[in-house]
Design a protein around this motif. Structure first.
Motif, mmCIF file in Angstrom:
data_model
loop_
_atom_site.group_PDB
_atom_site.id
_atom_site.type_symbol
_atom_site.label_atom_id
_atom_site.label_comp_id
_atom_site.label_asym_id
_atom_site.label_seq_id
_atom_site.Cartn_x
_atom_site.Cartn_y
_atom_site.Cartn_z
ATOM 1 N N GLY A 28 -17.380 -58.334 45.758
ATOM 2 C CA GLY A 28 -17.968 -58.072 46.037
ATOM 3 C C GLY A 28 -19.388 -56.689 45.342
ATOM 4 O O GLY A 28 -20.357 -56.896 46.162
ATOM 5 N N MET A 29 -18.102 -56.049 44.954
ATOM 6 C CA MET A 29 -19.168 -55.188 43.831
ATOM 7 C C MET A 29 -20.290 -55.505 42.866
ATOM 8 O O MET A 29 -21.286 -54.783 42.591
ATOM 9 N N MET A 30 -20.292 -56.707 42.465
ATOM 10 C CA MET A 30 -21.266 -57.207 42.093
ATOM 11 C C MET A 30 -22.073 -57.572 42.550
ATOM 12 O O MET A 30 -23.001 -57.269 42.213
ATOM 13 N N ALA A 31 -21.776 -58.221 43.829
ATOM 14 C CA ALA A 31 -23.175 -58.363 45.079
ATOM 15 C C ALA A 31 -23.676 -57.013 44.839
ATOM 16 O O ALA A 31 -25.061 -57.589 45.355
ATOM 17 N N ARG A 32 -23.120 -56.202 45.197
ATOM 18 C CA ARG A 32 -23.205 -55.122 45.595
ATOM 19 C C ARG A 32 -24.347 -54.332 44.453
ATOM 20 O O ARG A 32 -25.666 -54.070 45.202
ATOM 21 N N ALA A 33 -24.380 -54.343 43.666
ATOM 22 C CA ALA A 33 -25.481 -54.471 42.214
ATOM 23 C C ALA A 33 -26.349 -55.192 42.323
ATOM 24 O O ALA A 33 -27.527 -54.493 42.073
ATOM 25 N N ASP A 68 -25.311 -46.057 43.787
ATOM 26 C CA ASP A 68 -26.682 -46.212 43.191
ATOM 27 C C ASP A 68 -26.227 -47.953 42.313
ATOM 28 O O ASP A 68 -25.576 -48.056 41.937
ATOM 29 N N PRO A 69 -27.568 -48.683 41.963
ATOM 30 C CA PRO A 69 -27.049 -49.653 41.149
ATOM 31 C C PRO A 69 -25.982 -49.566 39.761
ATOM 32 O O PRO A 69 -25.704 -50.917 40.035
ATOM 33 N N GLU A 70 -26.512 -48.585 38.395
ATOM 34 C CA GLU A 70 -26.033 -49.077 37.891
ATOM 35 C C GLU A 70 -24.029 -48.001 38.317
ATOM 36 O O GLU A 70 -23.143 -49.239 37.557
ATOM 37 N N GLY A 71 -24.308 -47.615 39.086
ATOM 38 C CA GLY A 71 -22.077 -47.801 39.518
ATOM 39 C C GLY A 71 -21.572 -48.198 39.713
ATOM 40 O O GLY A 71 -20.776 -48.669 39.721
ATOM 41 N N LEU A 72 -22.520 -49.285 40.744
ATOM 42 C CA LEU A 72 -22.139 -50.138 41.284
ATOM 43 C C LEU A 72 -21.689 -51.170 39.658
ATOM 44 O O LEU A 72 -20.734 -51.680 40.594
ATOM 45 N N PHE A 73 -22.266 -51.043 39.580
ATOM 46 C CA PHE A 73 -22.173 -52.614 38.585
ATOM 47 C C PHE A 73 -20.797 -52.150 37.675
ATOM 48 O O PHE A 73 -20.534 -52.579 36.799
ATOM 49 N N GLU A 74 -21.159 -50.771 37.009
ATOM 50 C CA GLU A 74 -19.861 -50.415 36.482
ATOM 51 C C GLU A 74 -18.522 -50.775 37.828
ATOM 52 O O GLU A 74 -17.356 -50.318 36.581
ATOM 53 N N ALA A 75 -18.555 -50.241 38.412
ATOM 54 C CA ALA A 75 -17.559 -50.322 38.890
ATOM 55 C C ALA A 75 -16.634 -51.426 39.607
ATOM 56 O O ALA A 75 -15.781 -51.648 38.593
ATOM 57 N N ALA A 76 -18.421 -52.563 39.764
ATOM 58 C CA ALA A 76 -17.437 -54.041 39.166
ATOM 59 C C ALA A 76 -16.917 -54.762 37.981
ATOM 60 O O ALA A 76 -16.093 -55.368 38.231
ATOM 61 N N ALA A 77 -17.262 -54.120 36.746
ATOM 62 C CA ALA A 77 -17.017 -54.313 35.255
ATOM 63 C C ALA A 77 -15.637 -53.547 35.557
ATOM 64 O O ALA A 77 -14.757 -53.928 34.968
ATOM 65 N N TRP A 78 -15.624 -52.431 36.383
ATOM 66 C CA TRP A 78 -14.185 -51.907 36.101
ATOM 67 C C TRP A 78 -13.516 -52.557 36.923
ATOM 68 O O TRP A 78 -11.843 -52.948 36.576
ATOM 69 N N ALA A 79 -13.502 -53.291 37.855
ATOM 70 C CA ALA A 79 -12.976 -54.210 38.847
ATOM 71 C C ALA A 79 -12.576 -55.492 38.192
ATOM 72 O O ALA A 79 -10.694 -55.703 38.654
ATOM 73 N N MET A 80 -13.424 -55.877 37.757
ATOM 74 C CA MET A 80 -12.370 -57.543 36.788
ATOM 75 C C MET A 80 -12.173 -57.030 35.653
ATOM 76 O O MET A 80 -10.986 -57.988 35.408
ATOM 77 N N ALA A 81 -12.489 -56.163 34.730
ATOM 78 C CA ALA A 81 -10.824 -55.869 34.445
ATOM 79 C C ALA A 81 -9.253 -55.814 34.252
ATOM 80 O O ALA A 81 -9.039 -56.258 33.432
ATOM 81 N N CYS A 82 -9.851 -55.315 35.608
ATOM 82 C CA CYS A 82 -7.678 -54.764 36.465
ATOM 83 C C CYS A 82 -7.766 -56.086 36.435
ATOM 84 O O CYS A 82 -6.316 -56.412 35.979
ATOM 85 N N LEU A 83 -8.976 -57.116 36.503
ATOM 86 C CA LEU A 83 -7.851 -58.821 37.420
ATOM 87 C C LEU A 83 -7.384 -59.657 36.504
ATOM 88 O O LEU A 83 -6.130 -60.106 36.490
ATOM 89 N N GLN A 84 -8.079 -58.921 35.328
ATOM 90 C CA GLN A 84 -7.690 -60.068 34.133
ATOM 91 C C GLN A 84 -6.800 -59.294 33.214
ATOM 92 O O GLN A 84 -6.526 -60.084 32.443
#
Length: 278
Positions: free
Chosen positions: A161-166, A122-138
């Protein structure tokens, strides 16, 4: 004998003077260290108490000025783009949708394991996954050893990619975050849905999203890169006044509408032709 006595007294006086100087110097150093310690201690006590909520590892780009915002091409007919059909699906703003990346991160932290979050489509789940991934990268994710152990979280392309999917799925916060991260590439960034980012921005604006309308208006203000910029800015301002809420009041619109009486009448005539989708 008299000379030796005088010399001996001189040596004792010199030694006493040196000892006094060293003592004074050590005293001043101790006083300075004590004052510094007190200052640091006072600053520590003045710091706000830590909150139990997880630290937000990044700052949202939303709300940043669009002083240098421009598309790759100039002379864009913003009003025509606004009225055109858009492929990006519309996801209404609601309490279930994060409006920014920091909010998506806070929501993501309610999920105990990334696998559970990564499985959502779902759109919100994709956005939250993108936020999680970016936090790990930083490198600022709490309990990173556990939360960032998934190999996908070490790949920058996965986070983007997750951000673009969201955004492609219509998540409003993701669309606007991407728009502010890449202000010169709206018409060159392809979302997961196959459409360009600009399509998603216009879609939000057509549905009366205040932030999208305001962002387009700032873009036309900053560099006059849109076609007929005075008319476009006035029309966007009038459209913003239609959006329910208390951010803009009628008196604000009267102050921000530009140009002569003819310019304002022209804008009023043009805005009557545009139908926002609710």
């Amino acid at each position: 004998m008299g000379r030796e006595l005088v010399l001996s007294n001189f040596i004792w006086i010199l030694a006493a003077a040196i000892i006094c100087m060293v003592t004074v110097g050590l005293t001043l150093m101790c006083m300075g260290r004590l004052a510094w310690h007190r200052s640091v201690t006072a600053q520590q006590f003045q710091r706000p108490a830590a909150t139990p909520s997880p630290k937000t590892p990044f700052r949202s780009m939303l709300g940043a000025p669009v002083a240098a915002l421009r598309f790759v091409q100039d002379d864009v007919d913003v009003l025509a783009q606004l009225e055109a059909a858009h492929a990006t699906p519309y996801v209404p703003n609601s309490t279930s949708q994060s409006t920014s990346l920091p909010e998506a991160f806070q929501r993501a932290m309610r999920t105990p394991a990334f696998d559970s979050l990564a499985g959502r489509t779902d759109p919100e789940g994709l956005f939250e996954a993108a936020a999680w991934a970016m936090a790990c990268l930083q490198g600022e994710m709490p309990d990173a050893v556990i939360r960032c152990s998934d190999g996908r979280l070490r790949d920058p392309r996965y986070a983007e990619g997750m951000m673009a999917r969201a955004a492609g799925a219509g998540q409003p916060g993701a669309i606007l975050e991407l728009a502010m991260r890449y202000p010169t590439q709206w018409n060159t960034i392809s979302l997961d849905s196959g459409v360009m980012l600009e399509d998603a921005i216009y879609m939000l604006a057509r549905h009366g999203d205040m932030r999208a309308l305001d962002q387009l208006r700032q873009w036309c203000t900053a560099g006059n890169h849109c076609r007929d910029p005075l008319l476009t800015r006035n029309v966007l301002m009038l459209l913003m006044l239609r959006v329910p809420g208390d951010r803009y009041r009628p008196e604000d619109g009267e102050r921000d509408i530009e140009g002569s009486a003819d310019d304002q009448q022209r804008a009023a005539t043009r805005v009557a032709e545009i139908r926002l989708i609710r």
